[in-house]
Scaffold this motif. Structure first.
Motif: not given
Length: 310
Positions: A263-285
């Motif tokens: 639906s283009g809602s902000p939640l879609e962006l938040i979830f995508s950023i979490q697994y596509g941007v944030v998770t690759p950052l935090v995994n090594p940590l």
């Protein structure tokens, strides 16, 4: 396969993030910092695992591939995201969009398989410690890793060519920062029922299949830990906490993103950023800060580097 169906339009517009120039500058600095830290963290993990002989075990072999996957996964979307934050047009060619979608499917599918292989490794180590060397032998863990890469590639190979048979007409704005399949379907003026069926089936088989393997492994692990002494049980639970945290980060956000209606809602962006941007950052940590072996190997590697410079 020829892109005969895309003759009406030649590119898409990625409008997932705020259009305010001041906000875009701040987001550019934020995502650039995240991307540089992601590169540094995962490259450090690869270097430490590669150079330290104490980490030449199946678990760290899996972890090295996870770090490489996180590098690739982040690099598929974040550079284009950074470019669009500084650009007024925010366009991506149809060919570039399909290539991005292919590798998102490929790397994402590989990662869920690899996480399930890592769960099986922890199950073998904790539930069958005396037989671990026989169960998780060189041949098996190599097969698990390359099988994960093969299944991820197959998943992308099944889904992405189908979208090349769709017609994209006047609508060309993607309310997202990347070319994920759920965001592309609303732009098509063709019948997408086959595409949706294949996507749902592959998600159920691939995503939920690997999730149930992880769930089963951890049910057995918890059962084993509860049956042994409390101190030893806590130590064994600690070895699994890093992996379980990584699984929760990736699976939780990915499932929520792909199971919710587009639906283009902000939640879609938040979830995508979490697994596509944030998770690759935090995994090594997660795997370094909570792992004594990795921290010790990192100190040894840094010591060798300092000696070499002297």
């Amino acid at each position: 396969m020829a892109l005969r169906n895309h003759n009406t339009i030649t590119d898409f517009i990625l409008l997932g993030l705020p259009a305010d120039p001041n906000a875009q500058v701040l987001l550019f600095v934020l995502f650039l910092g995240i991307y540089l830290l992601t590169l540094m963290g995962n490259l450090t993990m690869l270097l430490v695992i590669r150079t330290d002989s104490h980490l030449h075990t199946p678990m760290y072999f899996f972890l090295s591939h996870l770090s490489f996957l996180d590098l690739c996964f982040s690099s598929v979307t974040v550079p284009k995201l950074l470019e669009n934050l500084l650009s007024k047009t925010k366009t991506i060619s149809i060919e570039g969009c399909l290539i991005q979608a292919f590798f998102l499917f490929d790397f994402g599918g590989t990662e869920v398989c690899l996480l399930s292989a890592m769960a099986y490794d922890r199950y073998a180590a904790i539930c069958h410690p005396l037989l671990y060397g026989q169960v998780m032998n060189n041949q098996l863990y190599m097969q698990l890793v390359w099988g994960s890469w093969s299944l991820g590639f197959l998943d992308a190979l099944i889904n992405i060519p189908l979208i090349m048979n769709l017609d994209f007409c006047e609508a060309k704005t993607i309310h997202h920062y990347s070319c994920e399949l759920p965001s592309l379907f609303p732009l098509s003026c063709s019948d997408i029922s086959t595409n949706l069926t294949v996507l749902v089936c592959s998600t159920l088989l691939h995503g939920f299949g690997t999730f149930f393997l992880i769930f089963f492994s951890y049910v057995r692990i918890v059962s084993t830990i509860l049956s042994i002494s409390s101190t030893l049980g806590r130590n064994k639970a600690f070895t699994c906490s890093s992996h379980l945290t990584a699984v929760s980060f990736f699976y939780g956000s990915a499932f929520l993103r792909h199971l919710m209606p587009t639906s283009g809602s902000p939640l879609e962006l938040i979830f995508s950023i979490q697994y596509g941007v944030v998770t690759p950052l935090v995994n090594p940590l997660i795997y370094s800060l909570k792992n004594k072996e990795v921290k010790a190997a990192l100190r040894r590697t840094l010591g060798k580097c300092l000696q070499w410079h002297r």
